[in-house]
Write a protein that holds these residues in place. Structure first.
Motif, PDB file in Angstrom:
ATOM      1  N   VAL A 139      44.830  35.922  37.232  1.00 42.51           N
ATOM      2  CA  VAL A 139      44.475  35.061  38.360  1.00 42.51           C
ATOM      3  C   VAL A 139      44.919  33.619  38.151  1.00 42.51           C
ATOM      4  CG1 VAL A 139      42.508  36.462  39.064  1.00 42.51           C
ATOM      5  CG2 VAL A 139      42.162  34.598  37.451  1.00 42.51           C
ATOM      6  N   GLY A 140      45.714  33.400  37.099  1.00 44.77           N
ATOM      7  CA  GLY A 140      46.281  32.070  36.923  1.00 44.77           C
ATOM      8  C   GLY A 140      45.336  31.059  36.296  1.00 44.77           C
ATOM      9  N   LEU A 141      44.424  31.548  35.441  1.00 46.65           N
ATOM     10  CA  LEU A 141      43.569  30.614  34.710  1.00 46.65           C
ATOM     11  C   LEU A 141      44.069  30.512  33.279  1.00 46.65           C
ATOM     12  CD1 LEU A 141      40.030  31.788  35.853  1.00 46.65           C
ATOM     13  CD2 LEU A 141      41.012  29.559  36.325  1.00 46.65           C
ATOM     14  N   ASN A 142      43.890  29.352  32.698  1.00 51.60           N
ATOM     15  CA  ASN A 142      44.309  29.126  31.331  1.00 51.60           C
ATOM     16  C   ASN A 142      43.343  29.844  30.379  1.00 51.60           C
ATOM     17  OD1 ASN A 142      45.079  28.093  28.892  1.00 51.60           O
ATOM     18  ND2 ASN A 142      45.355  26.009  29.678  1.00 51.60           N
ATOM     19  N   ALA A 143      43.860  30.771  29.571  1.00 50.77           N
ATOM     20  CA  ALA A 143      42.999  31.573  28.696  1.00 50.77           C
ATOM     21  C   ALA A 143      42.233  30.712  27.692  1.00 50.77           C
ATOM     22  CB  ALA A 143      43.834  32.617  27.962  1.00 50.77           C
ATOM     23  N   GLU A 144      42.749  29.518  27.405  1.00 50.02           N
ATOM     24  CA  GLU A 144      42.046  28.631  26.471  1.00 50.02           C
ATOM     25  C   GLU A 144      40.710  28.154  27.029  1.00 50.02           C
ATOM     26  OE1 GLU A 144      44.708  25.423  25.651  1.00 50.02           O
ATOM     27  OE2 GLU A 144      46.261  26.818  25.000  1.00 50.02           O
ATOM     28  N   HIS A 145      40.533  28.282  28.336  1.00 49.40           N
ATOM     29  CA  HIS A 145      39.313  27.777  28.956  1.00 49.40           C
ATOM     30  C   HIS A 145      38.195  28.812  29.012  1.00 49.40           C
ATOM     31  CE1 HIS A 145      42.044  24.732  31.237  1.00 49.40           C
ATOM     32  NE2 HIS A 145      41.928  24.450  29.960  1.00 49.40           N
ATOM     33  N   ALA A 146      38.363  29.930  28.298  1.00 46.42           N
ATOM     34  CA  ALA A 146      37.403  31.030  28.400  1.00 46.42           C
ATOM     35  C   ALA A 146      35.994  30.630  27.987  1.00 46.42           C
ATOM     36  CB  ALA A 146      37.874  32.203  27.551  1.00 46.42           C
ATOM     37  N   THR A 147      35.875  29.662  27.103  1.00 47.39           N
ATOM     38  CA  THR A 147      34.534  29.307  26.624  1.00 47.39           C
ATOM     39  C   THR A 147      33.897  28.185  27.442  1.00 47.39           C
ATOM     40  OG1 THR A 147      35.604  27.859  25.044  1.00 47.39           O
ATOM     41  CG2 THR A 147      34.925  30.026  24.249  1.00 47.39           C
ATOM     42  N   ARG A 148      34.582  27.752  28.501  1.00 50.27           N
ATOM     43  CA  ARG A 148      34.014  26.675  29.322  1.00 50.27           C
ATOM     44  C   ARG A 148      33.010  27.232  30.326  1.00 50.27           C
ATOM     45  NH1 ARG A 148      38.756  22.434  30.926  1.00 50.27           N
ATOM     46  NH2 ARG A 148      39.476  22.023  28.795  1.00 50.27           N
ATOM     47  N   TYR A 149      32.239  26.314  30.901  1.00 52.22           N
ATOM     48  CA  TYR A 149      31.272  26.693  31.927  1.00 52.22           C
ATOM     49  C   TYR A 149      31.850  26.444  33.315  1.00 52.22           C
ATOM     50  CZ  TYR A 149      27.912  27.227  28.229  1.00 52.22           C
ATOM     51  OH  TYR A 149      27.264  27.669  27.116  1.00 52.22           O
ATOM     52  N   ALA A 150      31.261  27.114  34.309  1.00 47.87           N
ATOM     53  CA  ALA A 150      31.821  27.069  35.661  1.00 47.87           C
ATOM     54  C   ALA A 150      31.946  25.652  36.210  1.00 47.87           C
ATOM     55  CB  ALA A 150      30.965  27.922  36.598  1.00 47.87           C
ATOM     56  N   HIS A 151      30.991  24.772  35.859  1.00 51.21           N
ATOM     57  CA  HIS A 151      31.032  23.433  36.455  1.00 51.21           C
ATOM     58  C   HIS A 151      32.212  22.611  35.979  1.00 51.21           C
ATOM     59  CE1 HIS A 151      29.791  20.951  33.011  1.00 51.21           C
ATOM     60  NE2 HIS A 151      29.175  22.034  32.615  1.00 51.21           N
ATOM     61  N   GLU A 152      32.872  23.065  34.922  1.00 51.90           N
ATOM     62  CA  GLU A 152      34.017  22.312  34.415  1.00 51.90           C
ATOM     63  C   GLU A 152      35.294  22.590  35.200  1.00 51.90           C
ATOM     64  OE1 GLU A 152      34.070  22.116  29.919  1.00 51.90           O
ATOM     65  OE2 GLU A 152      32.478  23.575  30.217  1.00 51.90           O
TER      66      GLU A 152
END
Lengths: 322, 337
Positions: A139-152
């Motif tokens: 879906v075009g998301l950066n895999a490095e951001h997997a540990t972030r929360y939705a509000h980010e």
């Protein structure tokens, strides 16, 4: 791809009981006798104004509500309260508001992984993580951001998270309830394109519920128009736009502001009088008759059924006079 | 003939928050002429609503106009006292907000709120104000106006509430009407009714209008001229036809490509890549350059000047300047030969 239809909805009814006084209740017919089908890999657009029951149709199919009547057959299996759990592996939903449909206390990884957990779709932790990262990439998301929360994330990215969550179980069918209406126009196009890509890549079918006719027309193969709990017209997208028959569809199409000044100046607009009647006090017969300029006595007596105009055209209209 | 009624000159508005200064509007200038409609278009966070609120001076507590002038008939209203502002609002300039659900007070009747506005700005007494309120409700197409006066906002539908808001805004015959996304919360058929209403009232009363919206369709219907905003600045301005058919800023081009249109139904949409700008941290150069496919080195470093494309059209984009320079050079070379 198998023949026949992926989803068959027949005479779906969804009534709600509403308190109108201390002891009085009334029945609100949110969806009243709606039938339609969605083919394998097809996109059916469902349009209508607020309160017409389009969202309720989606939710009743998913059994988020227990329908009052009618049947829903998905991929040859009837959907009932008992059979829905395993079927939710094959149908999923994307919601309108990317801000309230993601749990703020969960990381993206856990949000996308939750359907995998529920349906036990992995054998090791590594497999779970690989699947999640694969979905994020899809879906075009950066895999490095997997540990972030939705509000980010921004609105468009959050909607992508919602879509990745829906795709996690590898569904055949996704109900998209106003998936782009909360997004800015420049981001809308990104998400619309993604829906189209996923359809091509994975062969998923969509029920695309929205009020923006231009968006629906762009993405859909066929379009159904709803008014006060009933479908008044279904046709292939180009046919509906080029040759609308039902008076409501006509005025709905003519009301859309077209982003093209020259077309606007040429356009003849049909302005509807008044407001949509309350679904608690539905007019007798055809629900649209109170605002319809073609209305006759017959319209007040009996509600017209959807009938096909032109054999094999797939263009169904519910109107006595047109 | 063309009387400039409102002049905004190099307006800067910022919000001072805990996380820093949010620079919402960074040097906006425009003129509004009597009887004309100016559209302001842009995505969320582009500063379009803040521009409108700055003119009315109804910014949130943290917001402040940090620079520039707003001239109403030559008088700078940023220097007005709050008392003077109260006279300006409603009588000279009114605003219709996006959300008719939250902009009416739920604990007062419609009549009460309408009459309050009328009595505040004119010397009409109660009875006269009531008559005026009935007249206004009739004008905006509310049926049974006398009965409506006694009703509370929750008893009305969204379209009716927006009509009441418009009636309230127009009750004192302002010279300028600011409409901030007046139809965004409404359904298309109701939207068509309201747009038609606004258009006919504007003609009847001859007021100038600023229409703030993100919907290019609404712009195409109502506006004479248009400002495209991005990151609190004007990217491009001109007549509606010029902007739609001859866009000269990369953001405007992207915006027009990214919306579904009747002419491109089966074509793929071309989205603008990236995400909207962070106003806490504005870049040194062009605000759009991070999302622009044709960005050059200079775009990162310096703000482009606004240059005229023709007499009805101006754009702030280095690409135009580059094109002009290239064209200019060619002309020079030819002259040398």
């Amino acid at each position: 791809m198998p023949n026949g239809n992926l989803l068959e909805v027949k005479n779906l009814k969804q009534y709600f009981t509403v308190k109108t006084g201390l002891l009085k209740t009334a029945s609100l017919k949110a969806v009243d006798d709606v039938s339609f089908s969605v083919g394998y890999g097809e996109t059916l657009g469902l349009v209508g104004e607020s309160g017409c029951g389009k969202t309720t149709v989606g939710r009743s199919i998913m059994r988020l509500y227990e329908p009052t009547g009618g049947t829903v057959v998905f991929d040859g299996k009837e959907v009932t309260a008992q059979s829905i759990m395993p079927l939710r592996r094959e149908m999923q939903m994307v919601f309108q508001d990317p801000y309230s449909s993601l749990n703020p206390r969960m990381t993206v990884e856990d949000i996308i992984g939750e359907p995998l957990d529920v349906h036990k779709l992995y054998s090791s932790k590594k497999e779970r993580r690989d699947k999640i990262l694969g979905l994020m990439e899809l879906v075009g998301l950066n895999a490095e951001h997997a540990t972030r929360y939705a509000h980010e994330f921004s609105g468009g990215q959050r909607q992508r998270i919602g879509i990745a969550r829906a795709l996690a179980v590898n569904p055949k069918f996704i109900i998209c309830d106003e998936p782009v209406s909360a997004l800015d126009v420049s981001i809308q196009a990104q998400v619309i394109n993604m829906f189209e890509d996923l359809k091509e890549k994975l062969g998923v079918a969509y029920l695309f519920i929205a009020h923006d006719l231009l968006v629906v027309h762009h993405i859909s193969d066929r379009i159904a128009v709803m008014y006060l709990g009933k479908i008044v017209e279904i046709a292939p997208a180009g046919e509906l736009n080029g040759n609308p028959i039902h008076p409501y569809t006509l005025s709905l199409l003519s009301a859309v502001p077209i982003p093209d000044p020259k077309t606007v100046r040429k356009k003849n607009r049909i302005i509807l009088e008044g407001d949509v009647p309350s679904p608690m006090r539905m007019p007798s017969g055809c629900p649209f008759r109170t605002r319809c300029r073609y209305a006759t006595e017959q319209c007040a007596i009996e509600c017209p059924a959807l009938t096909e105009r032109g054999a094999g055209s797939g263009h169904m209209v519910a109107c006595w006079n047109r | 003939m063309n009387e400039t009624i409102l002049q905004v000159k190099n307006l800067h508005t910022s919000f001072f928050t805990d996380s820093g200064q949010v620079m919402a509007v960074n040097g906006i200038s425009f003129n509004l002429e009597k009887g004309k409609t100016l559209g302001i278009v842009g995505e969320s966070g582009s500063g379009k609503s803040v521009t409108a609120y700055s003119i009315m001076r109804i910014l949130a507590d943290t917001g402040r106009i940090t620079g520039g002038e707003i001239l109403f008939r030559g008088e700078d209203i940023t220097k007005y006292t709050e008392r003077q502002m109260q006279k300006f609002r409603g009588k000279r300039c009114s605003i219709v907000f996006q959300d008719p659900m939250t902009s009416l007070n739920p604990v007062f009747t419609v009549g009460n709120q309408l009459m309050e506005a009328i009595m505040l700005h004119t010397d009409k007494r109660r009875g006269e104000a009531r008559e005026r309120a009935v007249e206004m409700l009739e004008l905006v197409g509310v049926n049974e106006p006398r009965k409506r006066l006694k009703q509370y906002p929750h008893e009305l539908s969204g379209g009716m509430r927006q009509r009441v808001m418009i009636a309230m805004a127009l009750a004192c015959e302002p010279d300028i009407l600011i409409a901030d996304e007046p139809t965004t919360a409404l359904d298309v058929t109701i939207q068509a009714q309201i747009l038609e209403l606004i258009q006919s009232l504007q003609k009847k009363l001859g007021m100038a209008m600023i229409l703030v919206t993100h919907d290019m369709g609404v712009i195409a219907e109502l506006c004479d001229e248009l400002i495209v905003m991005y990151g609190g600045r004007v990217c491009e301005r001109g007549t509606v036809d010029e902007i739609f058919y001859n866009p000269r800023h990369e953001y405007t081009k992207g915006l027009l490509r990214s919306i579904p249109n009747i002419n491109n139904m089966k074509e793929r949409l071309v989205p603008i890549s990236g995400t909207p700008i962070n106003l806490l941290n504005l870049p040194k150069g062009c605000a759009f350059c991070a999302r622009c496919d044709n960005a050059m080195k200079i775009c990162l470093e310096r703000l482009p000047d606004e240059i005229s494309i023709n007499e009805n059209h101006k754009a702030s984009c280095w690409l135009n300047i580059k094109d002009m320079l290239a064209a200019g050079k060619e002309v020079e070379e030819r002259a040398e030969r």
